[in-house]
Design a protein around this motif. Structure first.
Motif, PDB file in Angstrom:
ATOM      1  N   TYR A  96      44.907  38.639  41.849  1.00 44.63           N
ATOM      2  CA  TYR A  96      43.156  38.395  41.920  1.00 44.63           C
ATOM      3  C   TYR A  96      43.501  38.015  43.490  1.00 44.63           C
ATOM      4  CZ  TYR A  96      39.252  34.581  41.396  1.00 44.63           C
ATOM      5  OH  TYR A  96      38.474  34.324  41.950  1.00 44.63           O
ATOM      6  N   PHE A  97      42.418  39.027  43.500  1.00 46.99           N
ATOM      7  CA  PHE A  97      41.929  38.944  44.902  1.00 46.99           C
ATOM      8  C   PHE A  97      40.717  38.363  45.560  1.00 46.99           C
ATOM      9  CE2 PHE A  97      43.872  42.728  44.157  1.00 46.99           C
ATOM     10  CZ  PHE A  97      45.024  43.278  45.165  1.00 46.99           C
ATOM     11  N   SER A  98      40.349  37.294  46.303  1.00 51.19           N
ATOM     12  CA  SER A  98      39.908  35.758  46.719  1.00 51.19           C
ATOM     13  C   SER A  98      39.890  34.895  47.589  1.00 51.19           C
ATOM     14  CB  SER A  98      40.389  35.087  44.813  1.00 51.19           C
ATOM     15  OG  SER A  98      38.846  34.425  45.209  1.00 51.19           O
ATOM     16  N   ALA A  99      38.602  34.816  48.123  1.00 49.57           N
ATOM     17  CA  ALA A  99      38.759  33.623  49.287  1.00 49.57           C
ATOM     18  C   ALA A  99      37.883  32.439  48.702  1.00 49.57           C
ATOM     19  CB  ALA A  99      37.795  34.355  49.796  1.00 49.57           C
TER      20      ALA A  99
ATOM     21  N   THR B  13      37.181  32.087  39.403  1.00 55.66           N
ATOM     22  CA  THR B  13      38.346  31.351  39.737  1.00 55.66           C
ATOM     23  C   THR B  13      38.427  30.289  37.824  1.00 55.66           C
ATOM     24  OG1 THR B  13      39.016  31.502  41.660  1.00 55.66           O
ATOM     25  CG2 THR B  13      40.416  29.533  40.528  1.00 55.66           C
ATOM     26  N   PRO B  14      37.835  29.252  38.199  1.00 54.70           N
ATOM     27  CA  PRO B  14      37.763  28.565  36.474  1.00 54.70           C
ATOM     28  C   PRO B  14      38.076  29.414  35.404  1.00 54.70           C
ATOM     29  CG  PRO B  14      36.254  28.095  37.876  1.00 54.70           C
ATOM     30  CD  PRO B  14      36.632  28.805  38.835  1.00 54.70           C
ATOM     31  N   GLN B  15      37.126  30.270  35.764  1.00 54.38           N
ATOM     32  CA  GLN B  15      37.402  31.223  34.105  1.00 54.38           C
ATOM     33  C   GLN B  15      38.626  31.517  33.724  1.00 54.38           C
ATOM     34  OE1 GLN B  15      33.919  33.472  34.393  1.00 54.38           O
ATOM     35  NE2 GLN B  15      32.350  32.302  35.106  1.00 54.38           N
ATOM     36  N   LEU B  16      39.087  32.218  34.982  1.00 52.29           N
ATOM     37  CA  LEU B  16      40.513  32.436  34.880  1.00 52.29           C
ATOM     38  C   LEU B  16      41.471  32.103  34.845  1.00 52.29           C
ATOM     39  CD1 LEU B  16      42.483  35.850  35.091  1.00 52.29           C
ATOM     40  CD2 LEU B  16      42.317  34.634  38.248  1.00 52.29           C
ATOM     41  N   ALA B  17      41.452  30.977  35.536  1.00 51.86           N
ATOM     42  CA  ALA B  17      42.093  29.391  34.891  1.00 51.86           C
ATOM     43  C   ALA B  17      42.253  29.409  33.301  1.00 51.86           C
ATOM     44  CB  ALA B  17      41.936  28.604  36.056  1.00 51.86           C
ATOM     45  N   GLN B  18      40.956  29.106  32.740  1.00 55.64           N
ATOM     46  CA  GLN B  18      40.739  29.008  31.479  1.00 55.64           C
ATOM     47  C   GLN B  18      41.781  30.518  30.792  1.00 55.64           C
ATOM     48  OE1 GLN B  18      37.024  28.198  31.019  1.00 55.64           O
ATOM     49  NE2 GLN B  18      36.917  26.117  30.701  1.00 55.64           N
ATOM     50  N   PHE B  19      41.409  31.178  31.289  1.00 58.23           N
ATOM     51  CA  PHE B  19      41.989  32.618  30.126  1.00 58.23           C
ATOM     52  C   PHE B  19      43.815  32.587  30.540  1.00 58.23           C
ATOM     53  CE2 PHE B  19      43.796  36.636  29.974  1.00 58.23           C
ATOM     54  CZ  PHE B  19      43.526  36.832  28.917  1.00 58.23           C
ATOM     55  N   TYR B  20      43.914  31.682  31.612  1.00 59.22           N
ATOM     56  CA  TYR B  20      45.317  32.172  32.118  1.00 59.22           C
ATOM     57  C   TYR B  20      45.881  30.743  31.476  1.00 59.22           C
ATOM     58  CZ  TYR B  20      49.701  31.246  34.952  1.00 59.22           C
ATOM     59  OH  TYR B  20      51.137  31.031  35.533  1.00 59.22           O
TER      60      TYR B  20
ATOM     61  N   GLU C 188      44.163  25.770  50.557  1.00 56.79           N
ATOM     62  CA  GLU C 188      43.278  24.352  49.892  1.00 56.79           C
ATOM     63  C   GLU C 188      43.059  25.363  48.789  1.00 56.79           C
ATOM     64  OE1 GLU C 188      40.000  22.960  48.325  1.00 56.79           O
ATOM     65  OE2 GLU C 188      39.894  24.977  49.572  1.00 56.79           O
ATOM     66  N   TYR C 189      42.645  26.859  48.295  1.00 53.78           N
ATOM     67  CA  TYR C 189      42.194  26.990  47.489  1.00 53.78           C
ATOM     68  C   TYR C 189      43.848  26.887  46.983  1.00 53.78           C
ATOM     69  CZ  TYR C 189      39.204  30.747  45.242  1.00 53.78           C
ATOM     70  OH  TYR C 189      38.396  31.566  44.527  1.00 53.78           O
ATOM     71  N   LEU C 190      43.894  27.965  46.781  1.00 57.55           N
ATOM     72  CA  LEU C 190      45.591  27.844  46.062  1.00 57.55           C
ATOM     73  C   LEU C 190      45.819  26.523  45.694  1.00 57.55           C
ATOM     74  CD1 LEU C 190      48.126  29.816  45.064  1.00 57.55           C
ATOM     75  CD2 LEU C 190      49.241  29.246  47.000  1.00 57.55           C
ATOM     76  N   GLY C 191      45.580  25.625  45.952  1.00 58.94           N
ATOM     77  CA  GLY C 191      46.118  24.147  45.730  1.00 58.94           C
ATOM     78  C   GLY C 191      44.414  24.232  44.455  1.00 58.94           C
ATOM     79  N   HIS C 192      44.007  24.683  44.135  1.00 60.26           N
ATOM     80  CA  HIS C 192      43.419  24.965  43.074  1.00 60.26           C
ATOM     81  C   HIS C 192      43.459  25.804  42.047  1.00 60.26           C
ATOM     82  CE1 HIS C 192      40.719  22.350  44.863  1.00 60.26           C
ATOM     83  NE2 HIS C 192      40.615  22.663  46.247  1.00 60.26           N
ATOM     84  N   MET C 193      44.554  25.993  41.768  1.00 58.99           N
ATOM     85  CA  MET C 193      44.841  27.704  41.205  1.00 58.99           C
ATOM     86  C   MET C 193      46.410  27.343  40.361  1.00 58.99           C
ATOM     87  SD  MET C 193      44.554  30.586  43.312  1.00 58.99           S
ATOM     88  CE  MET C 193      42.289  30.807  44.152  1.00 58.99           C
ATOM     89  N   PRO C 194      46.626  27.439  39.098  1.00 58.58           N
ATOM     90  CA  PRO C 194      47.870  27.214  38.905  1.00 58.58           C
ATOM     91  C   PRO C 194      48.974  28.487  38.091  1.00 58.58           C
ATOM     92  CG  PRO C 194      46.239  28.246  36.814  1.00 58.58           C
ATOM     93  CD  PRO C 194      45.382  27.832  37.814  1.00 58.58           C
TER      94      PRO C 194
ATOM     95  N   VAL D 175      41.695  47.360  48.449  1.00 58.74           N
ATOM     96  CA  VAL D 175      40.489  46.029  47.801  1.00 58.74           C
ATOM     97  C   VAL D 175      39.889  46.132  48.591  1.00 58.74           C
ATOM     98  CG1 VAL D 175      40.456  43.737  47.157  1.00 58.74           C
ATOM     99  CG2 VAL D 175      42.432  44.536  46.199  1.00 58.74           C
ATOM    100  N   ASN D 176      38.111  46.674  48.648  1.00 52.96           N
ATOM    101  CA  ASN D 176      36.630  46.504  49.652  1.00 52.96           C
ATOM    102  C   ASN D 176      35.895  45.385  48.970  1.00 52.96           C
ATOM    103  OD1 ASN D 176      38.051  48.720  51.080  1.00 52.96           O
ATOM    104  ND2 ASN D 176      37.336  50.047  49.759  1.00 52.96           N
ATOM    105  N   GLY D 177      36.114  45.144  47.497  1.00 50.94           N
ATOM    106  CA  GLY D 177      35.498  43.451  47.910  1.00 50.94           C
ATOM    107  C   GLY D 177      36.438  42.527  46.972  1.00 50.94           C
ATOM    108  N   ILE D 178      35.866  41.542  46.980  1.00 50.48           N
ATOM    109  CA  ILE D 178      35.922  40.725  46.200  1.00 50.48           C
ATOM    110  C   ILE D 178      34.851  39.491  45.418  1.00 50.48           C
ATOM    111  CG2 ILE D 178      38.023  40.103  47.384  1.00 50.48           C
ATOM    112  CD1 ILE D 178      36.643  37.785  49.009  1.00 50.48           C
ATOM    113  N   PRO D 179      35.368  39.165  44.580  1.00 49.95           N
ATOM    114  CA  PRO D 179      36.426  38.645  43.479  1.00 49.95           C
ATOM    115  C   PRO D 179      36.680  40.414  43.108  1.00 49.95           C
ATOM    116  CG  PRO D 179      34.829  37.946  41.878  1.00 49.95           C
ATOM    117  CD  PRO D 179      34.527  38.662  43.041  1.00 49.95           C
TER     118      PRO D 179
END
Length: 175
Positions: free
Chosen positions: A44-47, A57-64, A90-96, A114-118
């Motif tokens: 997951y390439f993100s910022a 991110t929340p959608q991915l967390a639900q799927f996970y 800080e951002y990683l703290g919102h991810m499981p 990777v040239n663009g995110i997400p």
């Protein structure tokens, strides 16, 4: 296999990741091969500064959570495009899930072009790239996860005509 892609360790924001037994982690880092062996891995390439990433991110967390609750061998590994380590943590703290260490993020971004995110790259249990960007393709489904677990590539969604699935792309550090 995954050691070659990420280096020997993955990290978390809290010092202990969900599902890790006491003593498995060394100061919030985890052995790559033992954590990812036999899994479908979503890179997951993100910022934190990217609006479309914060939407996805929340959608991915639900799927996970659904995939893990169903006993699927599925892991997500966050690769940050944040500009500083404090924002990354800080951002990683919102991810499981775990992350590539902040100081190794650019190596992963360059290796996977990777040239663009997400951006969500799906790797099979052997490390083979199965989907170049599941955010844009809309292929992140339980059915496709089952195909990926066998090392296959998922067919494009029937409704897909090359269009984005609602998540804009941040490129070059701008949203």
């Amino acid at each position: 296999i995954f050691n070659d892609l990420f280096g020997p360790k993955l990290v978390d924001a809290k010092g202990m990741a969900e599902g890790m037994a006491e003593g498995e982690a060394e100061g919030g880092s985890y052995p790559v091969d033992s954590k990812l062996a036999g899994c479908v891995v979503a890179l997951y390439f993100s910022a934190s500064w990217c609006g479309p990433c914060r939407q996805f991110t929340p959608q991915l967390a639900q799927f996970y959570a659904r995939a893990r609750a169903a006993g699927r061998r599925f892991e997500v590994v966050f690769v940050s495009a944040d500009r500083d380590e404090a924002s990354f943590k800080e951002y990683l703290g919102h991810m499981p899930w775990l992350a590539v260490p902040f100081d190794r993020r650019q190596t992963a971004q360059m290796r996977f072009q990777v040239n663009g995110i997400p951006n969500l790259k799906i790797l099979g249990p052997s490390g083979a790239l199965l989907d170049d960007n599941a955010v844009q393709s809309g292929s992140l489904t339980v059915e496709n996860l089952e195909v990926w677990e066998r090392g296959g590539t998922a067919p494009p969604p029937a409704h897909d005509h090359g269009h984005s699935h609602g998540h804009g792309c941040c490129g070059g550090g701008h949203c």
